[in-house]
Write a protein that holds these residues in place. Structure first.
Motif, PDB file in Angstrom:
ATOM      1  N   LEU A 276       0.843  -1.195   0.000  1.00 13.13           N
ATOM      2  CA  LEU A 276       0.000   0.000   0.000  1.00 13.13           C
ATOM      3  C   LEU A 276       0.877   1.243   0.000  1.00 13.13           C
ATOM      4  CD1 LEU A 276      -1.104   0.877   3.547  1.00 13.13           C
ATOM      5  CD2 LEU A 276      -0.293  -1.427   3.114  1.00 13.13           C
ATOM      6  N   GLN A 277       0.319   2.265  -0.607  1.00  9.04           N
ATOM      7  CA  GLN A 277       0.993   3.568  -0.553  1.00  9.04           C
ATOM      8  C   GLN A 277       0.062   4.564   0.135  1.00  9.04           C
ATOM      9  OE1 GLN A 277       2.847   4.611  -4.325  1.00  9.04           O
ATOM     10  NE2 GLN A 277       3.568   2.529  -4.581  1.00  9.04           N
ATOM     11  N   CYS A 278      -0.933   5.082  -0.591  1.00  7.39           N
ATOM     12  CA  CYS A 278      -1.844   6.026   0.089  1.00  7.39           C
ATOM     13  C   CYS A 278      -2.824   5.279   0.998  1.00  7.39           C
ATOM     14  CB  CYS A 278      -2.606   6.873  -0.919  1.00  7.39           C
ATOM     15  SG  CYS A 278      -3.984   6.017  -1.715  1.00  7.39           S
ATOM     16  N   GLY A 279      -3.070   4.010   0.703  1.00  5.51           N
ATOM     17  CA  GLY A 279      -3.949   3.206   1.561  1.00  5.51           C
ATOM     18  C   GLY A 279      -5.431   3.326   1.255  1.00  5.51           C
ATOM     19  N   PHE A 280      -5.779   4.119   0.267  1.00  8.14           N
ATOM     20  CA  PHE A 280      -7.215   4.317   0.018  1.00  8.14           C
ATOM     21  C   PHE A 280      -7.911   3.029  -0.414  1.00  8.14           C
ATOM     22  CE2 PHE A 280     -11.049   5.621  -2.156  1.00  8.14           C
ATOM     23  CZ  PHE A 280     -11.560   6.555  -1.270  1.00  8.14           C
ATOM     24  N   CYS A 281      -7.239   2.246  -1.247  1.00 11.75           N
ATOM     25  CA  CYS A 281      -7.854   1.010  -1.744  1.00 11.75           C
ATOM     26  C   CYS A 281      -7.717  -0.138  -0.763  1.00 11.75           C
ATOM     27  CB  CYS A 281      -7.194   0.608  -3.060  1.00 11.75           C
ATOM     28  SG  CYS A 281      -5.475   0.040  -2.861  1.00 11.75           S
ATOM     29  N   THR A 282      -6.853   0.019   0.240  1.00  5.17           N
ATOM     30  CA  THR A 282      -6.415  -1.122   1.049  1.00  5.17           C
ATOM     31  C   THR A 282      -7.533  -1.844   1.814  1.00  5.17           C
ATOM     32  OG1 THR A 282      -4.329   0.069   1.270  1.00  5.17           O
ATOM     33  CG2 THR A 282      -4.626  -1.869   2.664  1.00  5.17           C
TER      34      THR A 282
ATOM     35  N   ILE B 214      -9.605  -1.238  -7.631  1.00  8.43           N
ATOM     36  CA  ILE B 214      -8.663  -0.359  -8.330  1.00  8.43           C
ATOM     37  C   ILE B 214      -7.681   0.281  -7.346  1.00  8.43           C
ATOM     38  CG2 ILE B 214      -8.466   1.785  -9.671  1.00  8.43           C
ATOM     39  CD1 ILE B 214     -11.186   1.001 -10.937  1.00  8.43           C
ATOM     40  N   CYS B 215      -6.389   0.184  -7.704  1.00  8.01           N
ATOM     41  CA  CYS B 215      -5.343   0.855  -6.926  1.00  8.01           C
ATOM     42  C   CYS B 215      -4.618   1.819  -7.857  1.00  8.01           C
ATOM     43  CB  CYS B 215      -4.360  -0.172  -6.364  1.00  8.01           C
ATOM     44  SG  CYS B 215      -2.996   0.611  -5.490  1.00  8.01           S
ATOM     45  N   ARG B 216      -4.590   3.070  -7.468  1.00  2.00           N
ATOM     46  CA  ARG B 216      -3.956   4.042  -8.361  1.00  2.00           C
ATOM     47  C   ARG B 216      -2.477   4.225  -8.027  1.00  2.00           C
ATOM     48  NH1 ARG B 216      -7.232   9.000  -5.445  1.00  2.00           N
ATOM     49  NH2 ARG B 216      -6.338   8.569  -3.415  1.00  2.00           N
ATOM     50  N   CYS B 217      -1.990   3.548  -6.982  1.00  5.15           N
ATOM     51  CA  CYS B 217      -0.613   3.812  -6.537  1.00  5.15           C
ATOM     52  C   CYS B 217       0.386   2.692  -6.825  1.00  5.15           C
ATOM     53  CB  CYS B 217      -0.578   4.034  -5.028  1.00  5.15           C
ATOM     54  SG  CYS B 217      -1.670   5.300  -4.408  1.00  5.15           S
ATOM     55  N   THR B 218       0.019   1.462  -6.519  1.00  4.25           N
ATOM     56  CA  THR B 218       1.066   0.442  -6.321  1.00  4.25           C
ATOM     57  C   THR B 218       1.479  -0.317  -7.565  1.00  4.25           C
ATOM     58  OG1 THR B 218      -0.553  -1.286  -5.861  1.00  4.25           O
ATOM     59  CG2 THR B 218       0.242   0.004  -3.982  1.00  4.25           C
TER      60      THR B 218
END
Ligand code: FES
Ligand code: FES
Length: 171
Positions: A105-111, A141-145
């Motif tokens: 995870l990066q921003c964690g929004f999708c986590t 959807i994950c916009r970061c990883t």
């Protein structure tokens, strides 16, 4: 004679082991009920139209998008949100530990949605292949990883869950 529209209904629902009896507006979405009425804000709201998977929770053991359901539809149901995934409040479960250890995870929004989707997958399939993991999370959807670390985390989580619950997962 005027017909009175029903605007509210009383529901009883168990969330992370706690039963709530609440009067809810009939048009309130389940995700809003969980976040605003119950105060469990770990379930995120992204697209609000069933596309991103951020709002995924388990209802009666199945992963569902809580933005696509009304609160009144879960009367009598058992729900698990991200707050109920660990063994105790504030403690991480094996899937969450695996996400942490693999930097999934990066921003964690999708986590939260990813973890619930992984939980649901592993309950059904204790040893998923990489393709099966990718298919299972394809609606999240994950916009970061770039997904690579998430796939690795779910694969490793499967192993951790098998160690803790050797009989888990039936196909
Ligand atoms: Fe429910 Fe995007 S907020 S799927
Ligand atoms: Fe940012 Fe997935 S970690 S959207």
């Amino acid at each position: 004679m005027a017909i009175e529209a029903t605007t509210h209904e009383r529901i009883s629902v168990t969330i992370n082991g706690v039963t709530y009896d609440k009067e809810v507006p009939v048009r309130m979405h389940l995700v809003d009920f969980i976040r605003q009425e119950i105060g469990l804000t770990g379930t995120h709201v992204g697209c609000e139209q069933g596309v991103c998977g951020a709002c995924t929770i388990e209802v009666n053991g199945e992963a569902v998008r809580s933005c696509l359901m009304f609160a009144v539809q879960v009367d009598g149901a058992q729900i698990t949100t991200i707050e109920g995934v660990g063994p105790a409040p504030g403690q991480l479960g094996p899937i969450q530990e695996s996400f942490r250890d693999h930097h999934a995870l990066q921003c964690g929004f999708c986590t939260p949605g990813m973890v619930i989707t992984a939980k649901s997958l592993l309950e059904f399939n204790a040893s998923p292949s990489e393709d099966e993991i990718r298919e299972a999370i394809s609606g999240n959807i994950c916009r970061c990883t770039g997904y690579k670390n998430i796939v690795a985390a779910v694969g490793d989580a499967a192993e951790r869950v098998r160690v803790i619950q050797p009989s888990n997962g039936h196909r």
